[in-house]
Each structure stands twice: as structure tokens, then as C-alpha cells.
Design a protein around this motif. Structure first.
Motif, PDB file in Angstrom:
ATOM      1  N   UNK A  38      71.591  34.049  16.681  1.00 45.73           N
ATOM      2  CA  UNK A  38      73.156  33.897  16.090  1.00 45.73           C
ATOM      3  C   UNK A  38      73.129  33.913  14.569  1.00 45.73           C
ATOM      4  N   UNK A  39      74.401  34.527  14.003  1.00 39.81           N
ATOM      5  CA  UNK A  39      75.004  34.408  12.711  1.00 39.81           C
ATOM      6  C   UNK A  39      74.800  33.628  11.919  1.00 39.81           C
ATOM      7  N   UNK A  40      73.809  33.460  10.796  1.00 45.39           N
ATOM      8  CA  UNK A  40      73.967  32.238   9.775  1.00 45.39           C
ATOM      9  C   UNK A  40      75.357  31.307   9.905  1.00 45.39           C
ATOM     10  N   UNK A  41      75.552  30.156  10.237  1.00 41.82           N
ATOM     11  CA  UNK A  41      76.746  29.609   9.564  1.00 41.82           C
ATOM     12  C   UNK A  41      76.805  28.719   8.191  1.00 41.82           C
ATOM     13  N   UNK A  42      77.020  29.584   6.742  1.00 40.39           N
ATOM     14  CA  UNK A  42      77.058  29.454   5.618  1.00 40.39           C
ATOM     15  C   UNK A  42      76.374  27.488   4.788  1.00 40.39           C
ATOM     16  N   UNK A  71      74.466  28.798  22.367  1.00 36.81           N
ATOM     17  CA  UNK A  71      75.148  28.170  22.368  1.00 36.81           C
ATOM     18  C   UNK A  71      75.796  27.706  24.046  1.00 36.81           C
ATOM     19  N   UNK A  72      76.016  27.199  23.673  1.00 35.90           N
ATOM     20  CA  UNK A  72      76.867  26.099  25.449  1.00 35.90           C
ATOM     21  C   UNK A  72      78.109  27.166  25.629  1.00 35.90           C
ATOM     22  N   UNK A  73      78.807  27.587  24.462  1.00 34.38           N
ATOM     23  CA  UNK A  73      79.997  28.667  24.948  1.00 34.38           C
ATOM     24  C   UNK A  73      80.227  29.718  25.513  1.00 34.38           C
ATOM     25  N   UNK A  99      72.098  17.030  25.181  1.00 39.16           N
ATOM     26  CA  UNK A  99      71.839  17.694  23.156  1.00 39.16           C
ATOM     27  C   UNK A  99      73.049  18.032  22.093  1.00 39.16           C
ATOM     28  N   UNK A 100      73.636  18.494  21.000  1.00 37.65           N
ATOM     29  CA  UNK A 100      74.222  19.279  21.058  1.00 37.65           C
ATOM     30  C   UNK A 100      74.071  20.146  21.062  1.00 37.65           C
ATOM     31  N   UNK A 101      75.079  21.027  21.087  1.00 37.75           N
ATOM     32  CA  UNK A 101      75.767  22.420  20.923  1.00 37.75           C
ATOM     33  C   UNK A 101      75.190  23.386  19.799  1.00 37.75           C
ATOM     34  N   UNK A 102      74.540  24.677  19.527  1.00 33.33           N
ATOM     35  CA  UNK A 102      74.126  24.716  18.129  1.00 33.33           C
ATOM     36  C   UNK A 102      75.467  25.471  17.488  1.00 33.33           C
ATOM     37  N   UNK A 103      76.152  25.455  18.201  1.00 34.01           N
ATOM     38  CA  UNK A 103      77.679  26.246  17.999  1.00 34.01           C
ATOM     39  C   UNK A 103      78.571  24.658  17.409  1.00 34.01           C
ATOM     40  N   UNK A 104      77.584  24.347  16.430  1.00 35.51           N
ATOM     41  CA  UNK A 104      78.181  22.828  15.914  1.00 35.51           C
ATOM     42  C   UNK A 104      79.786  22.982  15.319  1.00 35.51           C
ATOM     43  N   UNK A 106      82.873  24.096  16.458  1.00 41.62           N
ATOM     44  CA  UNK A 106      83.439  24.123  17.852  1.00 41.62           C
ATOM     45  C   UNK A 106      83.760  23.829  19.018  1.00 41.62           C
ATOM     46  N   UNK A 107      85.047  23.481  19.001  1.00 44.13           N
ATOM     47  CA  UNK A 107      85.270  22.322  20.108  1.00 44.13           C
ATOM     48  C   UNK A 107      84.976  22.868  22.005  1.00 44.13           C
TER      49      UNK A 107
END
Length: 294
Positions: A38-42, A71-73, A99-104, A106-107
């Protein structure tokens, strides 16, 4: 207010559309063995550090730097494309995770609603451990009884990437997986029944589960039984039908993946299917029964 829906508690005694009895119309599942990078979210590193700091939990910097995870999406959108069409849109979408999504940022349930035919009301069920999918099904049943939900989609997903150490031992999968279940009041592939047994001691689990299996007995093929990861090794199910035990490396989606793999065959033969899971910390035994071909 675009993209937002406000609702309240379901009204007791609302009339049920088509009898309010949901039936499982279709099931699909997928597993993902590779990481996507995944692209790094700063802002991700600071966000995880702030969340973990009050609990003294170490942050896994290397995974954040790699952009690890799926990501779950990303996992669930192909399932929606396969299961839901514009001529059979969904009224409700529920995402169940442990387990939480890696795309924190996003709803995810809202995002999936935008990707689903019908743009349905959507929400997520989490913080229920391995029982989240059963709680989601129970809520879907309740919405069906109002008569406002003709078609619903349950999405069950898990992924192995955590950006921090676990504060306590918990089951973590070794690969990402997602399962989609379409439930329809106009379907014909098996009526759904969700049962929740609370305050069940471990010594009593086998007896309660045996009664659940016996309750599905009748004319036709013996019921198939799909046991969750926590039930593996705890009980021995006596059934003349297919009995499958979820592997420990797929603790949350394992039983649902088995449902996706065997559903068409069970429907063809008219078999009944029981999915079950037990949470020892809570003493809860949940099950979902599907009468295929009903």
C-alpha cells in the motif's frame, strides 16, 4: 450530509416483508496470499504511535514503512461485483471484522456501500472477537423483520497485518481472506436462523452444540457442520453429514470460506448447514443454521 444516513433503534412489531425470513441466495470467498504494498500514508506512523502510547504497545515501524497489508475495501469490492448486480441491488450491507483495517483513514463500510449496487445502508460490526459475523447476521435478521430490507450483503473479512504488537494473545490469520454472503427474502436457497447461547461453560459446549445439530435433523441429507477455530479440538461432532473444522491459520473467516466452497453442492443435495463458534472469554456459543434448498 451526502453519504450519511441517520437511523434509530428498530421498532418492535414492525410488519415483515415477505415474512421477514431471509434466505441465503449466494456465497463467494477469496483468499489473498501476497501483500500489495500500500502507498505509505504520511500520517499513519504518528496515528499508530498516538494510539499505542497510552498502553505501552510497541509500534511495528517496518510494516508501516513497507506499506504492508491488504485493505478490506480492496478485498471486498470484487465480491460485491460478483454477488450484487444493478437488477438485484442490496438494501443493507454489513461488514464484520475482528482485526482493524490497514486503511485506517477510511470508513470502510461506507466506502463499500458506494461500490455496491443500490448504495445500501452500511455499517460495520467489530470488537466482537470471532463472533462478529454471527452478531452481524443477527442484526440483518432484525432489519429484515421491518420489511424494509429485501436483500442484504454480509461481508466477513480478516487480514494479518497489525501495525503494533498485540497487547494480549489473540488469534491472527496468516493470510488475508474475505467472504460475501447474499441474503434475500425472495430467495430459495435456504432459510437462515441465528442462535446465541450465552453463559455456556466449556464443559457444556459439546452438549449445546449436539442439540443444535440434532435440531437440524429430519428428512433429507444429514446436516453439514462447520466449526470455528475456537471449537477445534474442544468438541467432536457426531453427524452423518459433512463436518469441517476451521484451521487455526484462518480463525475468523475459516468457517465462512468453507461455506463458500461447499454451498452449491449442499444446495443441490438439499443439505442443512450449521456454522458455529465459541468465545471462551465470554462463554458465548453462537450458531447460524442454513436450510439449503428450503
Amino acid at each position: 450530509m451526502r453519504g450519511m444516513f441517520a437511523t434509530g433503534p428498530l421498532t418492535v412489531g414492525d410488519p415483515a416483508g415477505d415474512g421477514g425470513r431471509l434466505r441465503v441466495r449466494d456465497v463467494a470467498g477469496r483468499t489473498f496470499d501476497e501483500r500489495t504494498g500500500q502507498p505509505l500514508n504520511p500520517s499513519l506512523r504518528g496515528y499508530v504511535a498516538d494510539m499505542a502510547a497510552p498502553y505501552g504497545i510497541a509500534v511495528r515501524e517496518e510494516l508501516i514503512e513497507q506499506g504492508a497489508g491488504r485493505s478490506y475495501g480492496e478485498m471486498c469490492v470484487p465480491l460485491l461485483a460478483e454477488l450484487v448486480s444493478e437488477d438485484r441491488p442490496a438494501d443493507l450491507l454489513v461488514l464484520a471484522t475482528a482485526i482493524p483495517d490497514v486503511h485506517l483513514g477510511r470508513a470502510t463500510a461506507t466506502y463499500l456501500s458506494w461500490q455496491c449496487a443500490g448504495a445500501p445502508l452500511a455499517f460495520a460490526v467489530c470488537d466482537q472477537g470471532l463472533l462478529a459475523a454471527f452478531t452481524a447476521l443477527h442484526l440483518i435478521e432484525a432489519y429484515a423483520r421491518t420489511g424494509e430490507c429485501r436483500r442484504a450483503v454480509l461481508l466477513v473479512a480478516e487480514q494479518p497485518t497489525l501495525f503494533h504488537e498485540l497487547p494480549a494473545p489473540a488469534p491472527v490469520p496468516d493470510r488475508a481472506a474475505a467472504v460475501g454472503v447474499v441474503l434475500d427474502t425472495a430467495g430459495s436457497r435456504g432459510a437462515l436462523s441465528v442462535r446465541r447461547h450465552t453463559r455456556v461453560a466449556e464443559r457444556d459446549v459439546a452438549g449445546v452444540l449436539a442439540a443444535e445439530v440434532a435440531g437440524l435433523a429430519g428428512d433429507g441429507p444429514e446436516p453439514a457442520v462447520l466449526l470455528g477455530a475456537r471449537l477445534a479440538g474442544m468438541v467432536t461432532v457426531r453427524s452423518g453429514g459433512d463436518v469441517r473444522v476451521c484451521p487455526p491459520n484462518q480463525p475468523f473467516t475459516g468457517a465462512w470460506l468453507e461455506l463458500s466452497r461447499g454451498f452449491s453442492g449442499w444446495h443441490e443435495s438439499g443439505a442443512r448447514v450449521l456454522l458455529a463458534e465459541y468465545e471462551p472469554g465470554l462463554g458465548h456459543l453462537f450458531s447460524a443454521a442454513i436450510r439449503c434448498g428450503g
